[in-house]
Design an enzyme around this catalytic site. Structure first.
Site: not given
Length: 413
Positions: A128, A202
């Site tokens: 991302f 993450d």
């Protein structure tokens, strides 16, 4: 477990589903099948009343007294304690506050400083975008630091990136936001540690969907959001996990007074607080915290093993039924490599998703060609997934997605 390939089979599976009662605890619009819970989770029914109580009573009536009476000051820690079991962590290892990007900045910088003789940050190519942006921002602020991008799904590439012995920290996503690929957290963490580096995970696309064991697997730091599978609402606060073994030595770059050991001494010198509390910086949104609290209280009653089992069954069902549409499935078939989403590839993915939304089936699109569908087991039924899959097949095979109105791009895709 056998995949139910008829709607009647799906209805029978729903009748036996131990998670079925949780569906009534969410607000779900009539005529909508929501497969975008990996982007924004549905609203828990308890949330409006909890937010109203904070606004009308704690703030409206008790005013500043609520910092003590309602526990406002300690919310980052009390919410962290509620969240910790979902992460496989201890209460003093988790704090809630700020956003994912800010917390990534804090943890990557902190890890870099814990390895003062190393100056390389390894980040994941194709992750991302904010993760890469933040990693670049950190190295730009540290003399001699550099960023090395790798394909984390190629173990040889990651090993080669670590081999020179100059890597301080590796930043990776547990679940790939586009494809839904689930990484082997334990194996990758072990590899990183074997090369003398630290790891920041993450977990935005796994918390609340995949059981986590951050402490057991030796993770150094983890960051995640709460508005996806945890249903805390748009803009909900993120969280930071800091392994207990780092608490005494670690420091972070935004040393605000909320992270001070004795903030109400108003001392001129900074002294970090104990535990993960030292990763706090400034005041947090208590209204957003109230929404998160309502959701986390619901999650205390959830069996994550049942969530994972149903997630895999729902994604198996969707993949099997949509196969008739002829789209390429880029999400792994192997359960141990799959998060709680299914990603399909088509060069005209955007109008296909829009045509599907027009039928009341909500998924989303990720550039350049990914149709993405998230599966939230607490409120999705097997019949919902079956109906959504059949609708996708009909949209693709009928060509209705070719209507020009579906090609008009909105700002948020």
């Amino acid at each position: 477990m056998t995949i139910p390939l008829t709607r009647e089979d799906c209805a029978a599976r729903d009748a036996a589903d131990p998670l079925a009662p949780f569906r009534d605890e969410f607000v779900l619009p009539d005529g909508v099948i929501y497969l975008d819970g990996n982007s924004l989770g549905a609203l828990p029914r308890a949330t409006p009343a909890r937010v109203a109580r904070l606004v009308e009573h704690e703030w409206g009536q008790r005013l500043i007294a609520s910092w003590n009476e309602a526990g406002w000051w300690d919310k980052p820690r009390t919410l962290g304690a509620l969240l910790a079991p979902l992460l496989g962590a201890e209460a003093d290892e988790v704090v809630v506050g700020d956003g994912t990007s800010v917390n990534l900045f804090k943890t990557v910088a902190a890890a870099l400083w814990l390895r003062p003789n190393r100056r390389v940050v390894v980040a994941e190519a194709g992750n991302f975008p904010t993760d890469g942006y933040i990693a670049q921002g950190v190295v730009d602020l540290v003399d001699g630091a550099s960023l090395r991008m790798v394909d984390v799904d190629d173990p040889a590439a990651l090993a080669a990136a670590l081999e020179p012995g100059d890597v301080a920290v590796v930043l990776l996503s547990h679940v790939d936001y586009r494809t839904g690929i689930l990484r082997d957290m334990a194996a990758v963490t072990e590899m990183v540690h074997a090369h003398g580096a630290l790891v920041v995970w993450d977990v935005c696309h796994s918390v609340g969907a995949v059981p986590l064991a951050l402490a057991q697997t030796g993770v150094d730091f983890a960051v995640g959001c709460t508005y996806k599978y945890l249903n805390a609402g748009p803009g909900a606060p993120a969280f930071t996990y800091v392994a207990r073994r780092h608490h005494e030595r670690v420091r972070q770059p935004i040393s605000g007074w909320h992270g001070h050991a004795r903030p109400f001494d108003f001392a001129p010198e900074y002294e970090p607080a104990a535990g993960a509390s030292r990763f706090l910086s400034g005041s947090q949104s208590l209204i957003a915290a109230a929404a998160l609290e309502a959701s986390l209280e619901l999650w205390q009653r959830v069996d994550l093993a049942q969530v994972r089992e149903k997630s895999l069954a729902l994604t198996d069902l969707f993949v099997a039924v949509t196969a008739e549409a002829g789209l390429e499935c880029v999400t792994p078939a192997e359960h141990e490599r799959r998060g709680s989403q299914v990603a399909l590839r088509h060069p005209d993915g955007y109008p296909i998703v829009q045509a599907l939304i027009a039928r009341g089936v909500v998924g989303d699109f990720r550039s350049p060609d990914i149709l993405r569908f998230g599966f939230a087991p607490l409120y999705l039924r097997y019949v919902d997934v079956y109906d959504a899959a059949r609708a996708l097949v009909e949209v693709v095979t009928s060509g209705e997605w070719q209507d020009p109105r579906f090609a008009q791009r909105a700002q948020v895709t």
